[in-house]
Design an enzyme around this catalytic site. Structure first.
Site, PDB file in Angstrom:
ATOM      1  N   HIS A 278     -75.729  82.166  37.751  1.00 35.42           N
ATOM      2  CA  HIS A 278     -74.852  83.249  37.294  1.00 35.42           C
ATOM      3  C   HIS A 278     -74.914  84.379  38.312  1.00 35.42           C
ATOM      4  O   HIS A 278     -75.979  84.951  38.557  1.00 35.42           O
ATOM      5  CB  HIS A 278     -75.303  83.743  35.926  1.00 35.42           C
ATOM      6  CG  HIS A 278     -74.670  85.048  35.510  1.00 35.42           C
ATOM      7  ND1 HIS A 278     -73.332  85.306  35.693  1.00 35.42           N
ATOM      8  CD2 HIS A 278     -75.201  86.162  34.936  1.00 35.42           C
ATOM      9  CE1 HIS A 278     -73.060  86.527  35.241  1.00 35.42           C
ATOM     10  NE2 HIS A 278     -74.178  87.072  34.790  1.00 35.42           N
TER      11      HIS A 278
ATOM     12  N   HIS B 252     -72.750  87.873  40.367  1.00 34.68           N
ATOM     13  CA  HIS B 252     -71.798  88.968  40.221  1.00 34.68           C
ATOM     14  C   HIS B 252     -71.090  89.204  41.548  1.00 34.68           C
ATOM     15  O   HIS B 252     -70.921  90.343  41.982  1.00 34.68           O
ATOM     16  CB  HIS B 252     -72.518  90.240  39.780  1.00 34.68           C
ATOM     17  CG  HIS B 252     -73.016  90.213  38.380  1.00 34.68           C
ATOM     18  ND1 HIS B 252     -73.394  91.353  37.710  1.00 34.68           N
ATOM     19  CD2 HIS B 252     -73.203  89.193  37.498  1.00 34.68           C
ATOM     20  CE1 HIS B 252     -73.801  91.043  36.483  1.00 34.68           C
ATOM     21  NE2 HIS B 252     -73.702  89.736  36.340  1.00 34.68           N
TER      22      HIS B 252
ATOM     23  N   GLU C 268     -79.945  87.370  29.517  1.00 34.14           N
ATOM     24  CA  GLU C 268     -78.833  86.434  29.329  1.00 34.14           C
ATOM     25  C   GLU C 268     -79.319  85.001  29.155  1.00 34.14           C
ATOM     26  O   GLU C 268     -78.573  84.038  29.365  1.00 34.14           O
ATOM     27  CB  GLU C 268     -77.847  86.569  30.490  1.00 34.14           C
ATOM     28  CG  GLU C 268     -77.140  87.924  30.438  1.00 34.14           C
ATOM     29  CD  GLU C 268     -76.300  88.236  31.655  1.00 34.14           C
ATOM     30  OE1 GLU C 268     -76.475  87.586  32.689  1.00 34.14           O
ATOM     31  OE2 GLU C 268     -75.472  89.148  31.556  1.00 34.14           O
TER      32      GLU C 268
ATOM     33  N   HIS D  60     -67.299  90.715  33.777  1.00 35.27           N
ATOM     34  CA  HIS D  60     -68.734  90.493  33.965  1.00 35.27           C
ATOM     35  C   HIS D  60     -69.072  89.868  35.319  1.00 35.27           C
ATOM     36  O   HIS D  60     -69.654  90.514  36.169  1.00 35.27           O
ATOM     37  CB  HIS D  60     -69.232  89.604  32.823  1.00 35.27           C
ATOM     38  CG  HIS D  60     -70.720  89.473  32.736  1.00 35.27           C
ATOM     39  ND1 HIS D  60     -71.366  89.198  31.557  1.00 35.27           N
ATOM     40  CD2 HIS D  60     -71.696  89.541  33.670  1.00 35.27           C
ATOM     41  CE1 HIS D  60     -72.661  89.130  31.759  1.00 35.27           C
ATOM     42  NE2 HIS D  60     -72.886  89.337  33.043  1.00 35.27           N
TER      43      HIS D  60
END
Length: 223
Positions: free
Chosen positions: A96, A98, A77, A161
């Protein structure tokens, strides 16, 4: 090259693993060096608990790998990270994750409103955490999807996502914002459940822009 920045990014990646914001090798982190313009970023498919400083990868803004001492590849990514730096030249770090509750609302494609005043610390100009439209992970489409929400706020959900936070100072602050996303998402979730699905009150943008440190606090002994 950029050894301190590598250590900073690595330590945050490990912290995210320990604190549960990233599991099973998910999520990625980066920081940009203002002098060289290079980006230090986490590698793909590597157990964070086993990371060492030489595992961190240095890239330029055109996705060229400048240094990967241990032969690892940068996160798939990376294009998203680089696009964030291009879209927001003020940004110096990207986190980033999750995390569970944030990802629930990402799956629902549902922005998180300003249900508590603390969202004012996340530079959410529309009094919400916006959602970036779906883009397949690792593709230019994913990178392009974050352009609009990155102009609206320092934090965003990514449809189906996870979530992303950026900061103009360092990776520690970007990670702190990612933690706030999860906290706000959890609060919003419980408010919806407790209210039987009814939307709770949320602050309008103009209210969030009015905060200032109280002038009534004085420092008479300051030199």
């Amino acid at each position: 090259m950029l050894e301190q920045l590598k250590a900073d990014v690595m330590n945050i990646a490990k912290r995210a693993q320990r604190e549960g914001l990233c599991k099973h090798k998910s999520g990625n982190f980066s920081a940009r060096d203002p002098e060289t313009g290079y980006v230090v970023i986490t590698p793909t498919s590597k157990d964070r608990e086993l990371l060492v400083v030489p595992d961190m990868i240095v890239m330029d803004m055109e996705a060229n790998v400048i240094e990967n001492q241990t032969g690892l590849r940068p996160t798939s990514e990376s294009l998203m990270h680089l696009q964030l730096y291009k879209t927001r030249p003020d940004v110096k770090a990207v986190a980033h994750t999750h995390s569970m509750y944030a990802t629930v609302f990402a799956v629902l494609n549902k922005p998180i409103p300003a249900v508590v005043y603390e969202i004012a610390n996340l530079n959410c100009s529309q009094a919400r955490i916006p959602v970036a439209k779906y883009g397949r992970p690792g593709t230019p489409a994913l990178a392009e999807s974050i352009i609009k929400p990155a102009k609206e706020a320092d934090v965003m959900l990514m449809q189906g996502h996870g979530c992303v936070a950026v900061d103009e100072t360092n990776i520690d602050e970007a990670y702190l914002k990612a933690c706030y996303i999860e906290e706000l998402a959890e609060l919003y979730y419980h408010a919806l459940v407790a209210g039987g699905g009814k939307e709770p009150y949320s602050f309008p943008p103009e209210e969030l822009q009015k905060w200032a440190y109280p002038q009534e606090i004085k420092f008479p002994n300051a030199k």
